[in-house]
Design a protein around this motif. Structure first.
Motif, PDB file in Angstrom:
ATOM      1  N   HIS A  58       0.822  -1.209   0.000  1.00 39.33           N
ATOM      2  CA  HIS A  58       0.000   0.000   0.000  1.00 39.33           C
ATOM      3  C   HIS A  58       0.852   1.253   0.000  1.00 39.33           C
ATOM      4  O   HIS A  58       0.515   2.244  -0.654  1.00 39.33           O
ATOM      5  CB  HIS A  58      -0.924  -0.002   1.222  1.00 39.33           C
ATOM      6  N   ALA A  59       1.940   1.183   0.745  1.00 41.61           N
ATOM      7  CA  ALA A  59       2.814   2.357   0.783  1.00 41.61           C
ATOM      8  C   ALA A  59       3.412   2.626  -0.589  1.00 41.61           C
ATOM      9  O   ALA A  59       3.500   3.780  -1.035  1.00 41.61           O
ATOM     10  CB  ALA A  59       3.913   2.156   1.824  1.00 41.61           C
ATOM     11  N   LEU A  60       3.811   1.562  -1.262  1.00 39.67           N
ATOM     12  CA  LEU A  60       4.378   1.738  -2.597  1.00 39.67           C
ATOM     13  C   LEU A  60       3.361   2.380  -3.531  1.00 39.67           C
ATOM     14  O   LEU A  60       3.679   3.313  -4.271  1.00 39.67           O
ATOM     15  CB  LEU A  60       4.831   0.382  -3.157  1.00 39.67           C
ATOM     16  N   VAL A  61       2.147   1.878  -3.479  1.00 40.42           N
ATOM     17  CA  VAL A  61       1.125   2.439  -4.363  1.00 40.42           C
ATOM     18  C   VAL A  61       0.812   3.876  -3.971  1.00 40.42           C
ATOM     19  O   VAL A  61       0.616   4.748  -4.827  1.00 40.42           O
ATOM     20  CB  VAL A  61      -0.156   1.579  -4.324  1.00 40.42           C
ATOM     21  N   ALA A  62       0.780   4.122  -2.662  1.00 36.41           N
ATOM     22  CA  ALA A  62       0.493   5.485  -2.215  1.00 36.41           C
ATOM     23  C   ALA A  62       1.566   6.441  -2.712  1.00 36.41           C
ATOM     24  O   ALA A  62       1.283   7.560  -3.137  1.00 36.41           O
ATOM     25  CB  ALA A  62       0.425   5.516  -0.692  1.00 36.41           C
ATOM     26  N   CYS A  63       2.794   5.981  -2.653  1.00 32.57           N
ATOM     27  CA  CYS A  63       3.888   6.821  -3.142  1.00 32.57           C
ATOM     28  C   CYS A  63       3.724   7.096  -4.617  1.00 32.57           C
ATOM     29  O   CYS A  63       3.898   8.223  -5.084  1.00 32.57           O
ATOM     30  CB  CYS A  63       5.221   6.119  -2.851  1.00 32.57           C
ATOM     31  N   ALA A  64       3.373   6.054  -5.360  1.00 33.52           N
ATOM     32  CA  ALA A  64       3.183   6.241  -6.804  1.00 33.52           C
ATOM     33  C   ALA A  64       2.046   7.219  -7.074  1.00 33.52           C
ATOM     34  O   ALA A  64       2.123   8.052  -7.979  1.00 33.52           O
ATOM     35  CB  ALA A  64       2.899   4.904  -7.470  1.00 33.52           C
ATOM     36  N   GLU A  65       1.004   7.113  -6.285  1.00 30.10           N
ATOM     37  CA  GLU A  65      -0.106   8.050  -6.449  1.00 30.10           C
ATOM     38  C   GLU A  65       0.346   9.467  -6.195  1.00 30.10           C
ATOM     39  O   GLU A  65      -0.020  10.390  -6.923  1.00 30.10           O
ATOM     40  CB  GLU A  65      -1.229   7.708  -5.469  1.00 30.10           C
ATOM     41  N   ALA A  66       1.126   9.625  -5.127  1.00 27.73           N
ATOM     42  CA  ALA A  66       1.616  10.964  -4.805  1.00 27.73           C
ATOM     43  C   ALA A  66       2.446  11.518  -5.956  1.00 27.73           C
ATOM     44  O   ALA A  66       2.355  12.691  -6.307  1.00 27.73           O
ATOM     45  CB  ALA A  66       2.438  10.921  -3.524  1.00 27.73           C
ATOM     46  N   ILE A  67       3.251  10.652  -6.558  1.00 31.96           N
ATOM     47  CA  ILE A  67       4.074  11.100  -7.673  1.00 31.96           C
ATOM     48  C   ILE A  67       3.191  11.481  -8.857  1.00 31.96           C
ATOM     49  O   ILE A  67       3.434  12.470  -9.542  1.00 31.96           O
ATOM     50  CB  ILE A  67       5.070   9.991  -8.083  1.00 31.96           C
TER      51      ILE A  67
ATOM     52  N   ASN B 239       2.806  15.394  -6.048  1.00 38.15           N
ATOM     53  CA  ASN B 239       2.939  15.826  -4.659  1.00 38.15           C
ATOM     54  C   ASN B 239       4.213  15.220  -4.100  1.00 38.15           C
ATOM     55  O   ASN B 239       4.195  14.245  -3.368  1.00 38.15           O
ATOM     56  CB  ASN B 239       1.707  15.344  -3.884  1.00 38.15           C
ATOM     57  N   TYR B 240       5.347  15.790  -4.477  1.00 38.06           N
ATOM     58  CA  TYR B 240       6.621  15.145  -4.181  1.00 38.06           C
ATOM     59  C   TYR B 240       6.962  15.170  -2.706  1.00 38.06           C
ATOM     60  O   TYR B 240       7.717  14.337  -2.213  1.00 38.06           O
ATOM     61  CB  TYR B 240       7.743  15.769  -5.019  1.00 38.06           C
ATOM     62  N   LYS B 241       6.380  16.129  -2.011  1.00 39.34           N
ATOM     63  CA  LYS B 241       6.690  16.211  -0.584  1.00 39.34           C
ATOM     64  C   LYS B 241       6.141  14.988   0.143  1.00 39.34           C
ATOM     65  O   LYS B 241       6.831  14.340   0.929  1.00 39.34           O
ATOM     66  CB  LYS B 241       6.062  17.489  -0.005  1.00 39.34           C
ATOM     67  N   SER B 242       4.900  14.680  -0.113  1.00 34.31           N
ATOM     68  CA  SER B 242       4.362  13.515   0.584  1.00 34.31           C
ATOM     69  C   SER B 242       4.948  12.227   0.023  1.00 34.31           C
ATOM     70  O   SER B 242       5.118  11.248   0.749  1.00 34.31           O
ATOM     71  CB  SER B 242       2.836  13.500   0.523  1.00 34.31           C
ATOM     72  N   ALA B 243       5.312  12.247  -1.245  1.00 34.15           N
ATOM     73  CA  ALA B 243       5.978  11.059  -1.795  1.00 34.15           C
ATOM     74  C   ALA B 243       7.262  10.799  -1.041  1.00 34.15           C
ATOM     75  O   ALA B 243       7.593   9.663  -0.698  1.00 34.15           O
ATOM     76  CB  ALA B 243       6.256  11.256  -3.283  1.00 34.15           C
ATOM     77  N   ASP B 244       7.977  11.866  -0.782  1.00 35.78           N
ATOM     78  CA  ASP B 244       9.226  11.731  -0.034  1.00 35.78           C
ATOM     79  C   ASP B 244       8.977  11.160   1.354  1.00 35.78           C
ATOM     80  O   ASP B 244       9.702  10.294   1.842  1.00 35.78           O
ATOM     81  CB  ASP B 244       9.890  13.109   0.071  1.00 35.78           C
ATOM     82  N   ALA B 245       7.910  11.653   1.992  1.00 31.81           N
ATOM     83  CA  ALA B 245       7.597  11.171   3.339  1.00 31.81           C
ATOM     84  C   ALA B 245       7.269   9.683   3.305  1.00 31.81           C
ATOM     85  O   ALA B 245       7.715   8.907   4.150  1.00 31.81           O
ATOM     86  CB  ALA B 245       6.424  11.966   3.901  1.00 31.81           C
ATOM     87  N   ILE B 246       6.503   9.298   2.323  1.00 34.20           N
ATOM     88  CA  ILE B 246       6.138   7.890   2.232  1.00 34.20           C
ATOM     89  C   ILE B 246       7.355   7.023   1.961  1.00 34.20           C
ATOM     90  O   ILE B 246       7.426   5.871   2.400  1.00 34.20           O
ATOM     91  CB  ILE B 246       5.065   7.683   1.130  1.00 34.20           C
ATOM     92  N   MET B 247       8.322   7.586   1.265  1.00 39.00           N
ATOM     93  CA  MET B 247       9.536   6.820   0.964  1.00 39.00           C
ATOM     94  C   MET B 247      10.195   6.320   2.242  1.00 39.00           C
ATOM     95  O   MET B 247      10.659   5.183   2.312  1.00 39.00           O
ATOM     96  CB  MET B 247      10.541   7.667   0.186  1.00 39.00           C
ATOM     97  N   LYS B 248      10.230   7.174   3.257  1.00 37.31           N
ATOM     98  CA  LYS B 248      10.856   6.762   4.512  1.00 37.31           C
ATOM     99  C   LYS B 248      10.086   5.606   5.118  1.00 37.31           C
ATOM    100  O   LYS B 248      10.645   4.653   5.656  1.00 37.31           O
ATOM    101  CB  LYS B 248      10.918   7.945   5.480  1.00 37.31           C
ATOM    102  N   GLN B 249       8.783   5.703   5.013  1.00 40.23           N
ATOM    103  CA  GLN B 249       7.933   4.630   5.500  1.00 40.23           C
ATOM    104  C   GLN B 249       8.248   3.329   4.770  1.00 40.23           C
ATOM    105  O   GLN B 249       8.353   2.258   5.368  1.00 40.23           O
ATOM    106  CB  GLN B 249       6.473   5.037   5.259  1.00 40.23           C
ATOM    107  N   ILE B 250       8.388   3.456   3.464  1.00 44.28           N
ATOM    108  CA  ILE B 250       8.661   2.271   2.651  1.00 44.28           C
ATOM    109  C   ILE B 250       9.977   1.637   3.071  1.00 44.28           C
ATOM    110  O   ILE B 250      10.084   0.419   3.213  1.00 44.28           O
ATOM    111  CB  ILE B 250       8.697   2.641   1.155  1.00 44.28           C
ATOM    112  N   THR B 251      10.977   2.476   3.261  1.00 43.26           N
ATOM    113  CA  THR B 251      12.287   1.945   3.651  1.00 43.26           C
ATOM    114  C   THR B 251      12.185   1.180   4.950  1.00 43.26           C
ATOM    115  O   THR B 251      12.737   0.087   5.095  1.00 43.26           O
ATOM    116  CB  THR B 251      13.297   3.086   3.833  1.00 43.26           C
TER     117      THR B 251
END
Lengths: 158, 567
Positions: free
Chosen positions: B197-206, B210-222
């Motif tokens: 879900h996080a991966l998809v959410a990041c893709a959605e943000a991209i 919305n790169y700011k939230s994409a960046d935030a989700i990236m940390k979550q993904i890691t």
């Protein structure tokens, strides 16, 4: 008196035939063994080792696995090709042995059960063997041929 | 009365987690504060006892479950948190739970992703027949999923009702809270779902830029990826890398020469560890062999010669065919490498040497071309002979250049080949929309990694290299655009349309190819999870109901068998 007689009898009996007397006959016998037994036989003595290394013995073994009717027509051709690619002993060790082992353990009916399947397995073995041989032709290439790694790795029995 | 009922009851009062006992007590209570607990100093409303008990259970699980991150969590609690006065127990528990839940509720800013109703999760992640997800094989049933999702929702409402969190936490705050690695402790399986879900959410943000939230989700993904193992972890790692590259526009300076040599090596390892390339070679070879039957002069043009691993088997089969081997010409096309003709020449020599040993008349020509679209028929120097054209994973790259594929198919047709064999990935990674492409790729590569997982050679350098090979494809699909995005895979149906439209008709691959391929797959342990299927005369190899690559064969429409090449 009894001993003398026995001794005479032994001398007059036609000489007990020794399996080591005739290498060709020995080869015929050993050719009926399966792979593992053949390897064990090769460790018995120098004569047996030499005979077991004859490609003809392994050829018989391979052909028995295949029980080929499909490759009959090109029999002599097959022998030439296999010899050129590295010989039946290597063919068995690298391909035929592992393939038939793997198919027997994984399949419900091993390839021995059907001549067609056996012939297909034989063709597959030859193909993989040729790839292996190609890899060995290192013209400044890879250190060790690895296209057959997947045969060597343990069967996943999960 | 209280004393009487409390012989054992009093002891239980101190540990109000026993739901049943509190329920029993409730019958004796008035509405309002529970008197027994009040005696201990806790203010708990009797009507909310059951709810409180449940929350305390959750809290206990979260704190008590062993996790490597326990120490961090506990130390954080010890130092940083502000706790409510525990005498107001409901609020205190809510506060504790919300501490734990702040990260997850904030990482899904778009509500659409938060919906964890059982239907969505299972249908999204799984393919119809499988109750197990394509990503993790050891999950529970759908009902189990449903239960978990309800629990998650309950926790979320607890956090939103707590005073301290005050509504949706903005991404900037997430940066802090995700540095504190805390989460409701969950099974790997749930973490896997979260990762997806996080991966998809990041893709959605991209997609929404919305790169700011994409960046935030990236940390979550890691963080989520680090707790995974096996195929799921690889999916997480490579997709995270690809997303990262896209977000930060990291395009490493492309050294094409080094790149293609490296990619050849990687493909070699992929060839060794997985059956896909072998399947491709064996099925294509069978089609070519059948097409060459009875002809004495044959010519194969290989659109991507690489290490030439496809051809020894064909040469051997030609050597052993009834009637003897034909004279065999091979033209191999390669991409430019820094040591240009040298490696191609060596390759030719190797093949020639093999041909000599098995007594096949052989001639090799190497052509170096930047792109297949640069090829002209005259370059291929055809003589009166039967021609086969072979392309393994070479056609999809042409879709990056407008007009290229049409030109190549035109060239192919003008050569009047007897047979054309193509192998391509069975997936649509060429959609215009990024999100669509991303989710398709996620499905496809999850299945691929699943199939590559768990062999006895896990962790070996060969396995690692094959994974890197796949990882590079993922990077290209996700992070690149325009001319650089060369991994433009399309489905078999799309290719069939395209090739038919260029004036070809399909040739059935036949049962021999099927049998040989099946036998080959049986040799790769786990044979029953690999699936070979026939589809309109083409063969596909897949994993657990998902086809992954497809081989198809073609000839010029209307040519029929009347075309007689020189014998």
């Amino acid at each position: 008196m009894g001993e003398e007689e026995k001794h005479n009898v032994e001398q007059e009996k036609p000489c007990g035939y020794n399996i080591n007397d005739n290498a060709d006959l020995l080869a015929e016998i050993l050719a009926r063994l399966d792979g593992r037994s053949l390897c064990a036989a090769a460790c018995v003595c120098r004569l047996w080792g030499a005979v077991s290394r004859k490609d003809a013995v392994w050829e018989a073994l391979c052909n028995r696995h295949v029980s080929s009717s499909a490759t009959d027509s090109s029999f002599p051709g097959t022998r030439t090709v296999v010899a050129a690619l590295g010989g039946y002993r290597r063919l068995y060790r690298r391909c035929v042995g592992p393939i038939f082992d793997r198919l027997a353990s994984s399949g419900d009916h091993g390839p021995q059960s059907s001549a067609v399947a056996a012939a297909a397995a034989a063709r597959l073995s030859l193909s993989l063997f040729s790839i292996d041989c190609y890899e060995r032709l290192s013209v400044g290439g890879r250190q060790r041929p690895s296209s057959l790694l997947f045969l060597g790795s343990a069967v996943d029995v999960t | 009365m209280e004393l009487m009922g409390n012989g054992g009851g009093r002891v239980n009062q101190e540990y109000p987690m026993g739901k049943r006992k509190t329920m029993a007590m409730e019958q004796d209570m008035d509405a309002g504060m529970d008197e027994l607990l009040a005696e201990l100093g806790y203010k708990v409303r009797s009507s909310s006892m059951a709810d409180l008990a449940q929350k305390l259970e959750l809290l206990d699980r979260a704190m008590g479950n062993s996790s490597a991150l326990d120490d961090i969590f506990l130390s954080h609690l010890a130092s940083d948190s502000v706790h409510y006065n525990p005498s107001d127990m409901s609020r205190w528990v809510d506060n504790m739970l919300s501490e734990l839940d702040a990260p997850p509720s904030a990482t899904f800013p778009s509500p659409s992703v938060v919906d964890l109703s059982p239907i969505n999760v299972s249908s999204w992640l799984g393919y119809p027949a499988q109750p197990s997800l394509s990503i993790q094989s050891d999950c529970g049933s759908d009902s189990h999923l449903g239960l978990e999702s309800r629990e998650w929702k309950r926790i979320r409402t607890a956090s939103s009702s707590a005073d301290c969190s005050g509504g949706l936490i903005r991404p900037s705050e997430v940066v802090y809270s995700s540095a504190m690695p805390m989460m409701m402790v969950e099974s790997d399986h749930e973490a896997g779902i979260r990762l997806v879900h996080a991966l998809v959410a990041c893709a959605e943000a991209i997609q929404e830029e919305n790169y700011k939230s994409a960046d935030a989700i990236m940390k979550q993904i890691t963080f989520l990826t680090s707790s995974q193992h096996g195929a799921m972890r690889k999916v997480g790692v490579y997709f995270a890398e690809a997303l990262g590259r896209r977000i930060y526009s990291l395009h490493p300076k492309q050294d094409h020469y080094l790149d293609s040599a490296f990619s050849d090596i990687l493909q070699m390892h992929f060839y060794e560890t997985c059956p896909y390339l072998k399947f491709a070679h064996f099925t294509a070879n069978q089609a070519i062999l059948e097409a060459f039957a009875g002809h004495r002069r044959v010519h194969v043009i290989d659109f991507g010669i690489k290490q030439g691993m496809q051809w020894p088997a064909l040469m051997q089969a030609l050597a052993l065919r009834p009637g003897g081997p034909p004279s065999f010409r091979l033209t191999g096309i390669a991409s430019p490498q820094s040591d240009n003709s040298d490696s191609l020449q060596k390759l030719g020599l190797k093949l020639a040497q093999l041909a000599r040993t098995i007594n096949v008349e052989f001639e090799f020509r190497g052509l170096v071309a930047n792109s297949l679209a640069d090829l002209e028929p005259y370059m291929l120097d055809v003589e009166p002979e039967v021609i086969a054209i072979n392309s393994v994973f070479e056609l999809h790259g042409l879709l990056a250049l407008p007009g290229a594929i049409e030109k190549v198919l035109d060239t192919v047709r003008s050569l009047r080949p007897r047979i054309v064999t193509t192998v391509e990935q069975e997936a649509n990674h060429n959609a215009d929309g990024f999100l669509e492409r991303f989710t398709e790729a996620l499905h496809y590569y999850s299945t691929l990694f699943d199939s590559m997982d768990g062999g006895s050679d896990e962790g070996s350098p060969e396995k690692l290299m094959s994974e890197v090979f796949v990882g590079r494809q993922i990077c290209n699909v996700v992070a690149c655009e325009g001319f650089e995005r060369t991994e433009r895979h399309e489905t078999l149906e799309q290719w069939m349309l395209r090739i038919r439209g260029a004036g070809f008709e399909s040739v059935n691959l036949g049962s021999n190819a099927f049998k040989q391929a099946s036998m080959l797959l049986a040799l790769f342990g786990r044979g029953d999870e690999y699936r070979i299927e026939e589809k309109e005369g083409c063969l596909t190899l897949g994993w657990n109901n998902r086809p992954l690559i497809a081989t198809s064969a073609w000839r010029v429409a209307g040519a029929g068998d009347g075309v007689e090449a020189a014998r």
